[in-house]
Every structure is written in structure tokens, then in C-alpha cells.
Write a protein that holds these residues in place. Structure first.
Motif, PDB file in Angstrom:
ATOM      1  N   HIS A  45      24.266  55.054 137.411  1.00 17.99           N
ATOM      2  CA  HIS A  45      23.460  56.213 137.765  1.00 17.99           C
ATOM      3  C   HIS A  45      24.358  57.279 138.376  1.00 17.99           C
ATOM      4  O   HIS A  45      25.008  57.047 139.393  1.00 17.99           O
ATOM      5  N   VAL A  46      24.403  58.451 137.744  1.00 19.56           N
ATOM      6  CA  VAL A  46      25.190  59.581 138.230  1.00 19.56           C
ATOM      7  C   VAL A  46      24.226  60.644 138.732  1.00 19.56           C
ATOM      8  O   VAL A  46      23.371  61.126 137.983  1.00 19.56           O
ATOM      9  N   PHE A  47      24.369  61.001 140.008  1.00 22.61           N
ATOM     10  CA  PHE A  47      23.476  61.984 140.630  1.00 22.61           C
ATOM     11  C   PHE A  47      24.262  63.278 140.843  1.00 22.61           C
ATOM     12  O   PHE A  47      25.244  63.305 141.574  1.00 22.61           O
ATOM     13  N   GLY A 174      27.766  51.130 145.252  1.00 22.92           N
ATOM     14  CA  GLY A 174      27.776  52.570 145.449  1.00 22.92           C
ATOM     15  C   GLY A 174      29.197  53.021 145.711  1.00 22.92           C
ATOM     16  O   GLY A 174      29.844  52.518 146.631  1.00 22.92           O
ATOM     17  N   VAL A 175      29.715  53.917 144.889  1.00 18.98           N
ATOM     18  CA  VAL A 175      31.055  54.447 145.110  1.00 18.98           C
ATOM     19  C   VAL A 175      30.870  55.754 145.856  1.00 18.98           C
ATOM     20  O   VAL A 175      30.633  56.815 145.280  1.00 18.98           O
ATOM     21  N   SER A 176      30.948  55.658 147.174  1.00 19.83           N
ATOM     22  CA  SER A 176      30.538  56.758 148.038  1.00 19.83           C
ATOM     23  C   SER A 176      31.120  56.557 149.428  1.00 19.83           C
ATOM     24  O   SER A 176      31.444  55.433 149.818  1.00 19.83           O
ATOM     25  N   ASN A 177      31.227  57.652 150.173  1.00 19.23           N
ATOM     26  CA  ASN A 177      31.690  57.561 151.554  1.00 19.23           C
ATOM     27  C   ASN A 177      30.645  56.956 152.479  1.00 19.23           C
ATOM     28  O   ASN A 177      30.966  56.508 153.576  1.00 19.23           O
ATOM     29  N   LEU A 271      34.581  56.851 138.889  1.00 15.40           N
ATOM     30  CA  LEU A 271      34.167  56.202 137.648  1.00 15.40           C
ATOM     31  C   LEU A 271      35.169  55.124 137.228  1.00 15.40           C
ATOM     32  O   LEU A 271      34.781  54.101 136.649  1.00 15.40           O
ATOM     33  N   TRP A 272      36.440  55.328 137.538  1.00 14.75           N
ATOM     34  CA  TRP A 272      37.443  54.309 137.241  1.00 14.75           C
ATOM     35  C   TRP A 272      37.185  53.052 138.085  1.00 14.75           C
ATOM     36  O   TRP A 272      37.345  51.934 137.609  1.00 14.75           O
ATOM     37  N   THR A 273      36.750  53.242 139.329  1.00 15.47           N
ATOM     38  CA  THR A 273      36.380  52.092 140.151  1.00 15.47           C
ATOM     39  C   THR A 273      35.214  51.330 139.521  1.00 15.47           C
ATOM     40  O   THR A 273      35.220  50.093 139.454  1.00 15.47           O
ATOM     41  N   VAL A 274      34.204  52.055 139.048  1.00 12.35           N
ATOM     42  CA  VAL A 274      33.064  51.405 138.390  1.00 12.35           C
ATOM     43  C   VAL A 274      33.522  50.666 137.139  1.00 12.35           C
ATOM     44  O   VAL A 274      33.116  49.524 136.886  1.00 12.35           O
ATOM     45  N   ALA A 275      34.370  51.306 136.344  1.00 12.23           N
ATOM     46  CA  ALA A 275      34.861  50.680 135.113  1.00 12.23           C
ATOM     47  C   ALA A 275      35.578  49.368 135.421  1.00 12.23           C
ATOM     48  O   ALA A 275      35.380  48.354 134.715  1.00 12.23           O
ATOM     49  N   GLN A 276      36.400  49.357 136.465  1.00 10.41           N
ATOM     50  CA  GLN A 276      37.121  48.129 136.812  1.00 10.41           C
ATOM     51  C   GLN A 276      36.163  47.038 137.298  1.00 10.41           C
ATOM     52  O   GLN A 276      36.318  45.868 136.954  1.00 10.41           O
ATOM     53  N   ALA A 277      35.171  47.425 138.107  1.00  4.39           N
ATOM     54  CA  ALA A 277      34.214  46.436 138.595  1.00  4.39           C
ATOM     55  C   ALA A 277      33.449  45.792 137.448  1.00  4.39           C
ATOM     56  O   ALA A 277      33.154  44.591 137.482  1.00  4.39           O
ATOM     57  N   ILE A 278      33.126  46.567 136.422  1.00  3.14           N
ATOM     58  CA  ILE A 278      32.473  46.000 135.242  1.00  3.14           C
ATOM     59  C   ILE A 278      33.414  45.042 134.523  1.00  3.14           C
ATOM     60  O   ILE A 278      33.042  43.930 134.144  1.00  3.14           O
ATOM     61  N   ARG A 279      34.640  45.457 134.368  1.00  2.00           N
ATOM     62  CA  ARG A 279      35.616  44.684 133.596  1.00  2.00           C
ATOM     63  C   ARG A 279      36.012  43.380 134.296  1.00  2.00           C
ATOM     64  O   ARG A 279      36.340  42.396 133.632  1.00  2.00           O
ATOM     65  N   PHE A 280      35.959  43.342 135.612  1.00  2.00           N
ATOM     66  CA  PHE A 280      36.374  42.156 136.349  1.00  2.00           C
ATOM     67  C   PHE A 280      35.338  41.040 136.306  1.00  2.00           C
ATOM     68  O   PHE A 280      35.567  39.961 136.855  1.00  2.00           O
ATOM     69  N   THR A 288      26.064  53.364 141.356  1.00  2.00           N
ATOM     70  CA  THR A 288      25.630  54.736 141.576  1.00  2.00           C
ATOM     71  C   THR A 288      26.757  55.543 142.206  1.00  2.00           C
ATOM     72  O   THR A 288      27.516  55.018 143.040  1.00  2.00           O
ATOM     73  N   LEU A 289      26.883  56.782 141.793  1.00  2.00           N
ATOM     74  CA  LEU A 289      27.886  57.686 142.340  1.00  2.00           C
ATOM     75  C   LEU A 289      27.402  59.118 142.159  1.00  2.00           C
ATOM     76  O   LEU A 289      26.502  59.392 141.352  1.00  2.00           O
ATOM     77  N   ASP A 290      27.980  60.015 142.943  1.00  2.00           N
ATOM     78  CA  ASP A 290      27.534  61.402 142.987  1.00  2.00           C
ATOM     79  C   ASP A 290      28.617  62.338 142.498  1.00  2.00           C
ATOM     80  O   ASP A 290      29.815  62.070 142.631  1.00  2.00           O
TER      81      ASP A 290
END
Length: 459
Positions: A45-47, A174-177, A271-280, A288-290
Motif C-alpha cells: 500500500h502506497v499512500f 511499515g517502512v516509516s519513521n 521500496l527496496w526494503t519492501v522488495a528485500q523483505a518479500i524476497r527473504f 505500507t509506505l508513504d
């Protein structure tokens, strides 16, 4: 032989660390150890926070709507053709749609051409009209338009109501601060700005890990923490969960080195963090990320040579999403990854006196992935005739409730038909046909079953 018995200083350090981790834990982590399992779908989910101007992303290029568009935006209109004109959105048979994409969205246009991108017209909150960013974003995150209470986000409830009962080590990311509101209310959710920053190995030297030129017997916070969080007190339970999450992320082979050709913006790195988490194989179900910066009240710009603020934001969005899709396709994961892109509301049709656009209502929503029935528009386009816009104070009205789109993604891609728990005030769902998958009759009550009770961290 070195004496590894914790000293009084180490004990105090551990106690302080326990309190520190417990205090920040609700916004940082909580996820069980990741485990590999059978392939499953992941919804990303991209907000787009700030209210993107959807009319300059998906541009009317012909007919009466083109005339209305140019009249309403004498200095902001994207050209219908030419060097900086809209990229035409044609159907699979080559027929025209009357729309084009902003010329800086070349990557998204290529995904459209490959039938990997679908666009939903005039999407948003059909039951609530607000021009407040804060209210609209919170309503979207919680999945309860018009109501900000409840204490849990729609993604947390989606996982909590998952009928499969499957285990996952990192189902919610969530890839967020900070902690995204969509993940509130579930202790399986983990939030981090980046894997490299997901650590307590910072600050004064007393808090750092051992080694690195420090005395051999000097223990750092991560060395001693596990010895002091074995009790049942709430603060220890939270610290223990946090410590496990810290260790697990540290064990995964995340890298900050981007693939060749990958864009370097913060959003692209997330998005690269999300891609790696999927791949692992972490069991990731929902991420989700903004991408913010869309509140273009002045100096919005159009398209062309020179500086145009909005143009640069569109390029950033398009380049990052395209790189993400290409990476997922290259690794064989794209068939089970669906990306949905939304904003809290659109902008006014008519430009303002400051070279920008003010808060509006209806907006396009994007869905991309291999299982998307792409190169098509969905929903109802109301048109830009001033008589149509008049009852909405000059805004594009909402003709498709965003929860209808999300419900289809939940049912057809995530196998979750418990809409009553995920979107408790929404009913009357019918699929639009945006994605492939198996239909199930929606359940509007809150049924018994696995994880139907949300686990809120103790305080």
C-alpha cells in the motif's frame, strides 16, 4: 578468562535499555521470528500524502472534458500532445480512452502498455467529505471514513481477520519513521525507517555493542539486554518482543546497496526494503509506505523544460514503482505482489491564483501487478462539465468508494472475505474485476476464527 557475569553497571544499563525499548516499542516493532513457508500474496500500500492532483497525473486529452480542463487550468494544463504532452492511454485493441499520463510518468505508462497497470476513476471516500488532510488521512488509514475512533488500522484488522490462520514471521511492515496508523492495534506489526537504522547501536559509547576498539570486557546494550527481560512485567514483555525483532532484522541479509539502475530517492530506497523483505521469505502479507509532498497550493508547475515541482514528484513516483516491479519480476515474485496507490483526496478542478490547486475530492487510484487486469479504466468517470461539478463545489465527485477496490484485493488476492471486520461500516461490495482471483461471498459481521482479537501492546 574473561568474566562475563553482568556487573552492576551492566545491570543498570540493561534496566535502562529495557525501559527505553519498551517505551518506543509500539512505534518500532513487534513481529515474530520470520519463517519460510509456501508462497503467498503480498499487498503493498502506497499512500501519497498531501492530496495528489490526479487531474494532472491522469489527464483528459480529448472531447468536451479537454475543453473544460483547459478552461479551468489556463497555466497548469498538461498539453494533450507534443514533446511535453500527455502519454496516451490506449486500450489493448489500440482504441483511445480520452486520457493520458503525465509525461514524467514514463515508467507507469510502460506498465500500462504491458497491461500491468489499472486506474480507477474518481475514487475516494464516498460517505465523508472533508478538506482536512489530517482527518482524511486518518479515516483512510483506519478504514472508517467519518470516524477516527477504534484504535486499530485497516491493515492490522486485515491480518487479524485472515481466515487461513497461517503463521508468518513478518506479516505487517511499515517502512516509516513512525508507526503508520493503518498498522495500529496489532503486535505483529513492525515499523522501521530502514534496516540499517533499526538498532539501538547509536548514541553514547556506553550504549553501543561491544567491539569496535572498545575494551574487551565492555558490554553494550544489545549484549546485555536479553539477560534482563525474562520476567512477566509488561515492560519486560514489550522489551523482550522488541529485542527479538531487533535481532531478527539484524540476522536478515538486508543491504542498502541498490540494484543497478535503481533510483536513489528515499521513497525508492523504502521500496527496496519492501522488495528485500518479500524476497527473504519473511511471510510478509501487508506492507505500507508513504510518499508525501503533494499539497501543491502554489507553484505546482506543469510539464516541460526548467523546474516544475509537480513534474519532479511524478517522476520520483513513477521511477520508483517501475524499479520495484522490474525487480519483483526479475526475481519471480511479481505474480504474487499487488501494489495499490491512493491519496487522501484530489485537488480542485480549477487552479487557484497562486499557480496551484486547492483541496478537492475524487481522485484516480492505481493498481499494478501481474495479476491486474490492466490497460483498463474502472469505475465511473463523471466528467468535468461545470454543471456536474457544481453540487460538489467545483470538485470531481467520488463515484467509487476506495473500500470497494481494497475489498476486491482482500478477497481475490489475499483470500480474506471478512469485510465486516476490516471495514466495519462498509457494505454492498461487488467486484469491479480489477484483479484476478477467486471470489467469495463477503462476510459483514465479525466472525469467530483465527486472530479475530486484536492484540494491543500492554502499557
Amino acid at each position: 578468562m574473561a568474566d562475563h557475569t553482568p556487573s552492576r553497571r551492566a545491570f543498570l544499563k540493561g534496566c535502562c535499555a529495557t525501559a527505553t525499548i519498551a517505551g518506543v516499542a509500539p512505534s518500532m516493532f513487534y513481529a515474530r521470528h520470520a519463517i519460510a513457508g509456501t508462497p503467498h500474496d503480498t499487498l503493498v500500500h502506497v499512500f501519497l500524502r498531501g492530496g495528489i492532483d490526479g487531474l494532472n497525473l491522469v489527464v483528459p486529452v480529448s472531447g468536451n472534458d479537454r475543453s473544460h480542463y483547459e478552461e479551468a487550468r489556463p497555466s497548469l494544463a498538461i498539453a494533450a500532445s507534443g514533446a511535453f504532452g500527455a502519454l496516451p492511454l490506449t486500450l489493448q485493441d489500440g482504441g483511445g480512452t480520452g486520457f493520458g499520463l503525465h509525461p514524467s510518468a514514463g515508467g507507469l505508462h510502460a506498465l500500462w502498455q504491458e497491461s500491468r497497470l489499472a486506474i480507477v476513476h474518481a475514487c475516494g471516500m464516498s460517505t465523508t467529505l472533508t478538506r482536512s488532510h489530517f482527518d482524511a488521512q486518518l479515516y483512510c488509514d483506519l478504514g472508517t471514513p467519518g470516524r477516527a475512533g477504534g484504535g486499530s488500522g485497516w491493515l492490522a484488522r486485515a491480518w487479524a481477520s485472515d481466515p487461513s490462520g497461517a503463521a508468518a514471521g513478518l506479516p505487517l511492515l511499515g517502512v516509516s519513521n513512525g508507526q503508520p496508523a493503518s498498522l495500529l492495534g496489532h503486535t505483529d506489526a513492525l515499523s522501521m525507517a530502514s534496516p540499517s537504522e533499526f538498532a539501538l547501536n547509536a548514541g553514547p559509547w556506553q550504549w553501543r555493542e561491544s567491539g569496535g576498539g572498545r575494551p574487551a570486557n565492555l558490554l553494550g546494550v544489545n549484549d546485555v539486554l536479553g539477560s534482563f527481560v525474562s520476567g512477566r512485567a509488561a515492560v519486560e514483555q514489550q522489551a523482550r518482543a522488541g529485542h527479538a525483532a531487533l535481532r531478527r532484522i539484524g540476522e536478515l541479509p538486508f543491504t542498502s546497496t541498490l540494484p543497478a539502475g535503481w533510483p536513489t530517492s528515499t521513497f525508492a530506497r523504502q521500496l527496496w526494503t519492501v522488495a528485500q523483505a518479500i524476497r527473504f521469505g519473511t511471510g510478509l502479507r501487508y506492507a505500507t509506505l508513504d510518499l508525501g509532498g503533494w499539497d501543491t497550493h502554489d507553484g505546482q508547475g506543469t510539464a516541460g523544460s526548467g523546474y516544475h515541482y509537480y513534474q519532479n514528484r511524478i517522476a520520483e513516483l513513477s521511477e520508483a514503482l517501475t524499479a520495484f516491479y522490474i525487480e519483483m519480476a526479475a526475481g519471480g515474485e511479481s505474480s504474487r505482489v499487488t501494489v495499490v496507490v491512493q491519496s487522501e483526496f484530489g485537488r480542485r478542478v480549477r487552479q487557484n491564483g497562486s499557480g496551484g490547486t486547492d483541496h478537492g475530492y475524487g481522485n484516480p487510484l492505481l493498481v499494478l501487478g501481474d495479476t491486474v487486469n490492466g490497460r483498463r479504466f474502472y469505475g465511473t468517470w463523471p466528467g468535468l462539465d461545470p454543471e456536474v461539478l457544481a453540487p460538489w463545489f467545483g470538485d470531481l465527485p467520488v463515484t467509487t468508494d476506495y473500500r470497494q477496490v481494497f475489498s476486491e484485493l482482500l478477497i481475490r488476492r489475499m483470500g480474506n472475505n471478512r469485510l465486516g471486520q476490516v471495514f466495519p461500516e462498509y457494505a454492498g461490495y461487488a467486484p469491479l474485476g480489477i484483479v484476478q482471483g477467486q471470489d467469495m461471498p463477503p462476510v459483514y459481521g465479525i466472525p469467530p476464527g483465527p486472530r479475530t482479537r486484536l492484540r494491543v501492546p500492554a502499557t
